[in-house]
Design a protein around this motif. Structure first.
Motif, mmCIF file in Angstrom:
data_model
loop_
_atom_site.group_PDB
_atom_site.id
_atom_site.type_symbol
_atom_site.label_atom_id
_atom_site.label_comp_id
_atom_site.label_asym_id
_atom_site.label_seq_id
_atom_site.Cartn_x
_atom_site.Cartn_y
_atom_site.Cartn_z
ATOM 1 N N ALA A 89 -15.194 -5.212 1.051
ATOM 2 C CA ALA A 89 -13.955 -4.442 1.222
ATOM 3 C C ALA A 89 -13.653 -3.678 -0.068
ATOM 4 O O ALA A 89 -14.327 -3.855 -1.093
ATOM 5 N N LYS A 90 -12.637 -2.794 -0.019
ATOM 6 C CA LYS A 90 -12.277 -2.057 -1.242
ATOM 7 C C LYS A 90 -11.822 -3.039 -2.322
ATOM 8 O O LYS A 90 -11.273 -4.100 -2.003
ATOM 9 N N PRO A 91 -11.995 -2.680 -3.589
ATOM 10 C CA PRO A 91 -11.626 -3.622 -4.662
ATOM 11 C C PRO A 91 -10.148 -4.001 -4.640
ATOM 12 O O PRO A 91 -9.785 -5.084 -5.082
ATOM 13 N N ASP A 92 -9.297 -3.112 -4.104
ATOM 14 C CA ASP A 92 -7.862 -3.444 -4.055
ATOM 15 C C ASP A 92 -7.418 -3.870 -2.647
ATOM 16 O O ASP A 92 -6.215 -3.855 -2.346
ATOM 17 N N ASP A 151 -16.586 -3.289 5.329
ATOM 18 C CA ASP A 151 -17.038 -2.199 4.464
ATOM 19 C C ASP A 151 -15.931 -1.156 4.222
ATOM 20 O O ASP A 151 -15.505 -0.463 5.145
ATOM 21 N N GLY A 152 -15.446 -1.083 2.995
ATOM 22 C CA GLY A 152 -14.442 -0.078 2.629
ATOM 23 C C GLY A 152 -13.057 -0.321 3.201
ATOM 24 O O GLY A 152 -12.207 0.584 3.172
ATOM 25 N N ALA A 153 -12.781 -1.538 3.686
ATOM 26 C CA ALA A 153 -11.467 -1.804 4.290
ATOM 27 C C ALA A 153 -10.381 -1.901 3.216
ATOM 28 O O ALA A 153 -10.604 -2.396 2.113
ATOM 29 N N LEU A 201 1.413 3.549 13.707
ATOM 30 C CA LEU A 201 1.797 3.948 12.350
ATOM 31 C C LEU A 201 0.677 4.723 11.651
ATOM 32 O O LEU A 201 0.780 5.032 10.470
ATOM 33 N N GLY A 202 -0.413 5.016 12.349
ATOM 34 C CA GLY A 202 -1.417 5.936 11.807
ATOM 35 C C GLY A 202 -2.602 5.300 11.111
ATOM 36 O O GLY A 202 -3.395 6.001 10.479
ATOM 37 N N ALA A 203 -2.747 3.963 11.211
ATOM 38 C CA ALA A 203 -3.922 3.317 10.595
ATOM 39 C C ALA A 203 -5.124 3.437 11.521
ATOM 40 O O ALA A 203 -4.996 3.757 12.707
ATOM 41 N N ARG A 204 -6.294 3.172 10.954
ATOM 42 C CA ARG A 204 -7.509 3.008 11.765
ATOM 43 C C ARG A 204 -7.824 1.521 11.764
ATOM 44 O O ARG A 204 -7.753 0.875 10.711
ATOM 45 N N ILE A 205 -8.169 0.994 12.927
ATOM 46 C CA ILE A 205 -8.330 -0.455 13.061
ATOM 47 C C ILE A 205 -9.739 -0.770 13.531
ATOM 48 O O ILE A 205 -10.242 -0.173 14.483
ATOM 49 N N ARG A 206 -10.362 -1.733 12.847
ATOM 50 C CA ARG A 206 -11.644 -2.266 13.320
ATOM 51 C C ARG A 206 -11.374 -3.683 13.796
ATOM 52 O O ARG A 206 -10.710 -4.442 13.093
ATOM 53 N N VAL A 207 -11.853 -4.015 14.956
ATOM 54 C CA VAL A 207 -11.771 -5.407 15.397
ATOM 55 C C VAL A 207 -13.177 -5.987 15.282
ATOM 56 O O VAL A 207 -14.147 -5.386 15.740
ATOM 57 N N CYS A 208 -13.263 -7.126 14.615
ATOM 58 C CA CYS A 208 -14.571 -7.645 14.235
ATOM 59 C C CYS A 208 -14.712 -9.109 14.670
ATOM 60 O O CYS A 208 -13.929 -9.966 14.248
ATOM 61 N N ALA A 209 -15.678 -9.363 15.519
ATOM 62 C CA ALA A 209 -15.907 -10.714 16.052
ATOM 63 C C ALA A 209 -17.240 -10.729 16.763
ATOM 64 O O ALA A 209 -17.793 -9.662 17.073
ATOM 65 N N PRO A 210 -17.756 -11.921 17.065
ATOM 66 C CA PRO A 210 -18.911 -11.959 17.985
ATOM 67 C C PRO A 210 -18.453 -11.476 19.359
ATOM 68 O O PRO A 210 -17.267 -11.588 19.695
ATOM 69 N N LYS A 247 0.815 -1.228 0.000
ATOM 70 C CA LYS A 247 0.000 0.000 0.000
ATOM 71 C C LYS A 247 0.845 1.274 0.000
ATOM 72 O O LYS A 247 0.278 2.377 -0.007
ATOM 73 N N GLY A 248 2.162 1.135 0.086
ATOM 74 C CA GLY A 248 3.025 2.317 0.075
ATOM 75 C C GLY A 248 3.228 2.896 1.458
ATOM 76 O O GLY A 248 4.347 3.112 1.880
ATOM 77 N N SER A 249 2.118 3.137 2.163
ATOM 78 C CA SER A 249 2.259 3.604 3.542
ATOM 79 C C SER A 249 1.098 3.066 4.361
ATOM 80 O O SER A 249 0.128 2.519 3.818
ATOM 81 N N ILE A 250 1.183 3.223 5.663
ATOM 82 C CA ILE A 250 0.167 2.654 6.549
ATOM 83 C C ILE A 250 -0.770 3.729 7.082
ATOM 84 O O ILE A 250 -1.954 3.470 7.328
ATOM 85 N N ALA A 251 -0.255 4.932 7.215
ATOM 86 C CA ALA A 251 -1.072 6.023 7.757
ATOM 87 C C ALA A 251 -2.341 6.202 6.920
ATOM 88 O O ALA A 251 -2.281 6.233 5.685
ATOM 89 N N GLY A 252 -3.471 6.281 7.587
ATOM 90 C CA GLY A 252 -4.743 6.537 6.911
ATOM 91 C C GLY A 252 -5.459 5.295 6.404
ATOM 92 O O GLY A 252 -6.610 5.386 5.968
ATOM 93 N N LEU A 253 -4.799 4.136 6.463
ATOM 94 C CA LEU A 253 -5.472 2.917 5.975
ATOM 95 C C LEU A 253 -6.534 2.448 6.960
ATOM 96 O O LEU A 253 -6.431 2.667 8.169
ATOM 97 N N GLU A 254 -7.548 1.786 6.418
ATOM 98 C CA GLU A 254 -8.586 1.139 7.232
ATOM 99 C C GLU A 254 -8.258 -0.358 7.271
ATOM 100 O O GLU A 254 -8.288 -1.037 6.244
ATOM 101 N N VAL A 255 -7.901 -0.850 8.447
ATOM 102 C CA VAL A 255 -7.521 -2.255 8.599
ATOM 103 C C VAL A 255 -8.568 -2.939 9.472
ATOM 104 O O VAL A 255 -8.904 -2.431 10.551
ATOM 105 N N VAL A 256 -9.080 -4.069 9.001
ATOM 106 C CA VAL A 256 -10.026 -4.816 9.844
ATOM 107 C C VAL A 256 -9.382 -6.136 10.257
ATOM 108 O O VAL A 256 -8.802 -6.842 9.433
ATOM 109 N N ILE A 257 -9.436 -6.419 11.548
ATOM 110 C CA ILE A 257 -8.928 -7.684 12.092
ATOM 111 C C ILE A 257 -10.147 -8.492 12.524
ATOM 112 O O ILE A 257 -10.928 -8.048 13.368
ATOM 113 N N VAL A 258 -10.321 -9.659 11.882
ATOM 114 C CA VAL A 258 -11.544 -10.447 12.086
ATOM 115 C C VAL A 258 -11.208 -11.795 12.714
ATOM 116 O O VAL A 258 -10.287 -12.475 12.242
#
Ligand code: CP
Length: 342
Positions: free
Chosen positions: A288-291, A246-248, A206-215, A176-187
């Protein structure tokens, strides 16, 4: 030791420990890699930049450098491992260090020796670094407090797996080139995952936004708080897979670590149900995003948290994580043994 201390709670993460919490306040010297919590963003970036030197070594016919010639690295593994142990051994050998592997079955802990006595005995043989994996959260910190060798945590219970997070960050950065600003989901099974904890801390720094996704049953209470204000601001808990995806930009899947909650009440009806509601398939990946890239630290449970089509598909970078992990561990070993001279 385990019985005396069972039930202690990590002061930040809230997960169960089997060592006293005060040990986690231990301030490791710079050379140890016990926890991502000990590293600031500049140190993480320095390790990633350092590892960039070694990405292409895997493509060379002769994969040997000499910076650690005459040095000794002991891999002390009290839990099973395919990727981490092999990768540390290869990393040490590619830098010309002597690499010695000790597994729990072959160590004198099976005869009642404590971890601290084992560590002191190994220290008496003057290794330069000890890489340790142990089922007790905090085991690496214990070792670091009683040996002179640099200690690298290769995964301690549910606490941390810092070099996994570093190699994951390196893989994301390369794609991705850099990590800052990315939306990362950990499922997946966030509750029992040291990979999730290290990644949350590393990616937030490193500036990412993280979603943690689980029951809810696989989400530890207060996971957003593990890095204080930084993670409170950057981590979001999501309990529906489609919302998490969504949009990760990056989708990181985790297996259920049933070995860590054997004997407890069931956390979900069955693996089929979990796979249906939280499994990554071609259908759910479309949210998620197409890429978006798909990651997994391994070992994977195909057909449970990830479908074979996605695991083997064009967006999976799972085997690259493994390849590039060697480069990151070369950088970590050089830093641990040579310090500023690396
Ligand atoms: N990712 C990881 O820690 O894999 P191993 O258990 O095979 O080392």
């Amino acid at each position: 030791m385990a019985n005396d201390l069972a039930g202690a709670i990590h002061p930040n993460c809230g997960h169960r420990l089997t060592i006293p919490p005060w040990l986690l306040l231990y301030e490791g010297v710079q050379r140890n890699v016990v926890s991502i919590a000990d590293l600031d963003a500049a140190e993480i970036v320095a390790i990633l930049n350092h590892s960039d030197r070694y990405w292409s070594l895997a493509d060379e016919p002769i994969k040997k450098l000499t910076s650690l010639r005459g040095r000794t690295v002991i891999n002390l593994f009290f839990e099973s491992s395919t990727r981490t142990r092999t990768s540390f051994e290869l990393a040490a050998k590619r830098l010309s260090a002597e690499a010695i592997n000790i597994s729990s079955a072959a160590s004198s802990t099976t005869k009642g020796e404590t971890l601290i006595d084992t560590a002191r005995n190994l220290q008496s043989m003057h290794p330069d670094a000890i890489v340790v994996r142990h089922s007790f959260g905090g085991a690496a910190a214990v070792l670091a407090s009683c040996v002179k060798a640099a200690v690298i945590n290769a995964g301690d219970g549910q606490h941390e797996h810092p070099t996994q997070a570093l190699l994951d960050a390196a893989t994301i950065r390369r794609h991705k080139g850099s990590i800052a600003g990315l939306e990362v989901v950990i499922v997946g099974d966030i509750a029992h995952s040291r990979v999730a904890r290290s990644n949350i801390l590393c990616l937030a720094k490193l500036g990412a936004r993280i979603r943690v996704c689980a029951p809810w049953t696989l989400l530890p209470r207060g996971i957003e708080e593990i890095g204080g204000a930084l993670t409170r601001e950057r981590v979001r808990v999501v309990t529906r897979l489609e919302d998490g995806l969504d949009g990760a930009d990056v989708v990181m899947m985790l297996r259920v670590q049933s070995e860590r909650f054997a004997g407890e009440a069931c956390r979900f009806p069955n693996t089929r149900e979990l796979s249906r509601t939280f499994g990554l398939s071609e259908r759910t990946l479309a949210f998620a995003k197409p890429d978006a890239i798909v990651m997994h630290p391994g070992p994977m449970n195909r057909g449970v948290e990830i479908s074979p089509q996605v695991a083997d598909g064009p967006r999976a970078v799972i085997l690259q994580q493994v390849s590039w992990g060697v480069a990151v561990r070369m950088a970590v070993l050089e830093r641990a043994i040579l310090g500023d001279a690396a």
